[in-house]
Design a protein around this motif. Sequence first.
Motif, PDB file in Angstrom:
ATOM      1  N   GLY A 226      32.865  45.076  32.738  1.00 17.87           N
ATOM      2  CA  GLY A 226      32.863  45.110  34.409  1.00 17.87           C
ATOM      3  C   GLY A 226      31.350  44.578  34.585  1.00 17.87           C
ATOM      4  N   PHE A 239      39.337  50.999  36.666  1.00 17.44           N
ATOM      5  CA  PHE A 239      39.646  49.723  36.756  1.00 17.44           C
ATOM      6  C   PHE A 239      38.391  49.081  37.005  1.00 17.44           C
ATOM      7  CE2 PHE A 239      43.657  51.476  38.312  1.00 17.44           C
ATOM      8  CZ  PHE A 239      44.473  50.444  38.103  1.00 17.44           C
ATOM      9  N   SER A 241      35.796  45.357  37.387  1.00 17.85           N
ATOM     10  CA  SER A 241      35.712  44.013  37.703  1.00 17.85           C
ATOM     11  C   SER A 241      34.487  43.316  37.349  1.00 17.85           C
ATOM     12  CB  SER A 241      35.660  43.909  39.223  1.00 17.85           C
ATOM     13  OG  SER A 241      34.500  44.467  39.720  1.00 17.85           O
ATOM     14  N   ALA A 249      39.769  41.875  38.300  1.00 18.01           N
ATOM     15  CA  ALA A 249      40.119  43.294  37.781  1.00 18.01           C
ATOM     16  C   ALA A 249      40.440  43.048  36.317  1.00 18.01           C
ATOM     17  CB  ALA A 249      41.564  43.821  38.532  1.00 18.01           C
ATOM     18  N   PHE A 252      41.996  47.737  32.404  1.00 17.12           N
ATOM     19  CA  PHE A 252      42.660  48.639  33.037  1.00 17.12           C
ATOM     20  C   PHE A 252      43.945  49.087  32.246  1.00 17.12           C
ATOM     21  CE2 PHE A 252      43.433  44.729  35.382  1.00 17.12           C
ATOM     22  CZ  PHE A 252      44.940  44.575  35.324  1.00 17.12           C
ATOM     23  N   ARG A 267      47.599  39.944  35.662  1.00 17.22           N
ATOM     24  CA  ARG A 267      47.433  39.766  37.142  1.00 17.22           C
ATOM     25  C   ARG A 267      48.324  38.465  37.311  1.00 17.22           C
ATOM     26  NH1 ARG A 267      42.323  39.471  35.256  1.00 17.22           N
ATOM     27  NH2 ARG A 267      42.054  37.344  35.713  1.00 17.22           N
ATOM     28  N   SER A 302      34.021  39.488  43.099  1.00 16.85           N
ATOM     29  CA  SER A 302      34.669  40.586  43.217  1.00 16.85           C
ATOM     30  C   SER A 302      33.875  41.892  42.579  1.00 16.85           C
ATOM     31  CB  SER A 302      35.750  40.597  42.342  1.00 16.85           C
ATOM     32  OG  SER A 302      35.444  40.004  40.909  1.00 16.85           O
ATOM     33  N   GLN A 305      35.404  47.882  44.073  1.00 15.08           N
ATOM     34  CA  GLN A 305      36.689  48.024  44.003  1.00 15.08           C
ATOM     35  C   GLN A 305      36.912  49.568  44.034  1.00 15.08           C
ATOM     36  OE1 GLN A 305      35.018  46.775  41.356  1.00 15.08           O
ATOM     37  NE2 GLN A 305      35.765  47.791  39.618  1.00 15.08           N
ATOM     38  N   LEU A 321      45.265  49.064  44.847  1.00 18.71           N
ATOM     39  CA  LEU A 321      43.754  48.891  44.323  1.00 18.71           C
ATOM     40  C   LEU A 321      43.218  47.855  45.336  1.00 18.71           C
ATOM     41  CD1 LEU A 321      41.286  48.843  42.203  1.00 18.71           C
ATOM     42  CD2 LEU A 321      42.447  46.555  41.303  1.00 18.71           C
ATOM     43  N   ILE A 323      40.043  45.741  46.383  1.00 20.49           N
ATOM     44  CA  ILE A 323      38.687  44.646  45.754  1.00 20.49           C
ATOM     45  C   ILE A 323      37.738  44.095  46.710  1.00 20.49           C
ATOM     46  CG2 ILE A 323      37.951  43.128  44.090  1.00 20.49           C
ATOM     47  CD1 ILE A 323      40.852  43.367  42.808  1.00 20.49           C
TER      48      ILE A 323
END
Length: 747
Positions: A226, A239, A241, A249, A252, A267, A302, A305, A321, A323
């Motif tokens: 992240g 979650f 990013s 993302a 998760f 995704r 990003s 979120q 979610l 973002i």
Amino acid sequence: MKRNFLRTGFILFSTLFFTCRQPASKSNLTAAFKPDQVEQNPSSKVLSPEESMKTMHLPEGYHLQLVASEPMIQEPVAIVWDGNGRMYVAEMRSYMQDINGTGERFPTCRISRLEDTDGDGKMDKSTIFIDKLVLPRMMLTLDDRLIVNETYTYNLHSYRDTNGDGIADEKKLVFKNDAEDKANLEHQRSGLIWNTDNWIYTTTSPARYRYTNGMLEVDSLADAGGQWGLTHDDYGRLFFSSAGGETPALDFQQNPIYGRLDLKDQRIDDFDIVYPIIATPDVEGGKKRLKTDSTLNHFTASCGQTVYRGDKLPADLKGDLLICEPVGRLIRRAKVLNQEGKTVLKNAYDKSEFIASTDMNFRPVNMDTGPDGNLYIVDMYHGIIQEGNWTKPGSYLRPQILRKNLDKNINRGRIYRLVHDDFKPGEKPDLLDASSEKLISYLSHPNGWWRDNAQKLLVVRNDKTIVPELEDLALGKRSFWQKLAFWKSKPAPIAKVHALWTLEGLKSINENILISALKDTDPQVRKTAVKISEMYLKKKEAPILSSLEPLKNDLNADVKIQLAASLRYSKNDKARAILKELIDRNNSNELLFVTASRSLNEADPEMQDLLLKTAKMRGDDKELVFAGAAIFRQFCSICHGLDGKGLPSEVAPPLAGSPRVNGNKNVLISIILNGLTGPVNNKNYSGTMVALGNNDDEYIASVASFIRTGLGNQGGLIQDRDVEKVRKRVGGRETPWTLDELKQLHQ
């Protein structure tokens, strides 16, 4: 990376069934806006909040309302609320005040406390709660205390206002680590969120915290990812990013305590492509990050979120979610889907975004669900969004910023709340003043903010007199307060989940409560009970295994996946037997297969060397090795032995230390694809290596990677592309190789 396997035929055909975690009626899902054209030559002129809101496109029925703006706040980056609904705003007032980032480390930042005294939704009272900070980046409210971290440090302090003037006059160190964090501002930790499991999580740092007796105790994680932003859903799924990795993302699929695990197709449908309505000259990636219409073509910033968990916006938004993408001046809405236990993200709209603006200074950097049940958006409203390390002379960004005079747009910032046409204000929170018994009733509240804060306060208070009421709630019985509560006539499954975790946080959970919860009709309650049972699984004798074992046949994939992860903590032979059954019976479920395989391997003392070797690998590479380990143990070990040293019957040659394993990787790939015959090291073996070429490249790569990484070997990883190249080279060969042929082929 996607890993697909089938036990008996070595081929897997996955059948995937999509079910929304939060089902949304098509008739209720508000259509995305469809702007007529893109703003090709946007102005960088500073707009008032009212003017800026007019540039923002939202789905029909949604509206933004101004909550706070300059001069009350400047350069806001994060918000939190205390239990009585007072908002704390972290203001990075030294961030990029010119194109060189001059004075960025000066202690000129602050945290403000804002209040809405007349109930109209707009803040009308403010105080400087903490002044003279260095880029405050993380905040967490406890009771009337606020925990804060400043950039470049690891220390965490709690602040409190003891005389009621709105200014913190008490400062205490709650976690001490005097080392300096020397990473770039953009690459340091964020988050500090109290998750449903009572652990406090951040990004980037392989650690989490637990509140105990006024201090934060640290627990290590295997890995952490992240960047700026961290959120969780109703049941504690985190979650992350990564702006630096241009990944909107990630991480998760499972809690980071089990390690990082990302799947190739988590995704879907070109999720990473974004659809701004404004040309984007100021993107660090340069022209390669622009579409033909000069708009951003991919997530690149990003951050911030959140999972919407309130009760005042349309029901089809709940569980989605959201973002932030401040370079694209937009906010993405993602549906969180469940594919037989695997979490998958999909853009809620077709080639469009939830919120998008043509205001060049609109910089959404954070979001959260508020006490009133609406969604709050933090708009830094700043000309430069990229830190100074990327705006130096010679950079792509510098001339773009100067051309548009974006470096002049400073000292502003707005906080908005998103409401809907049918919005009706909710009650004002009073959690700090509520009795513990009343807090228990809030564990059933339809707004996740209330549930989270009620649980947190009960754990912080450590009031064990209410344990019997929590036990009743966990078992589905209604308390006095629950009978009076307007929102539910009986405890909902989510209330049972919070009751279980609150008992765990108070160190008052017991096996009898868990055993009852393992039989609950709701899968999320069962899953929660499995997770909490880990404290008993760690013991040498684990009687609770007898109650966990029936869940290997649970009809819900989430429950079985959690069982597979939790059994990792048991050294009991029964736990390993259950894991083997989960692998044998569920090898068509990608996530369950990988999770159970990892648990079986990591619980096996023989695999400790492999654990050490893979500790610093990326999540997909680690998955590759452990998936291969599971296959090897099931099939290859029959001839080569569990340790790869061969069997007394000498069916096949040893793999441990073999030059064909540790040498040219193409040799091992060829052998796995087509088999091997003839003498090996001047010795004939009774068996013939079976060709596995009917399996896909991922399967071959995983087995080969384990053989070269484990079993005492030092050969390194083999990727799908390596297998693909060898497969093309050997063509349609159907007969096994001899060593002489391999030597000629791969000289």
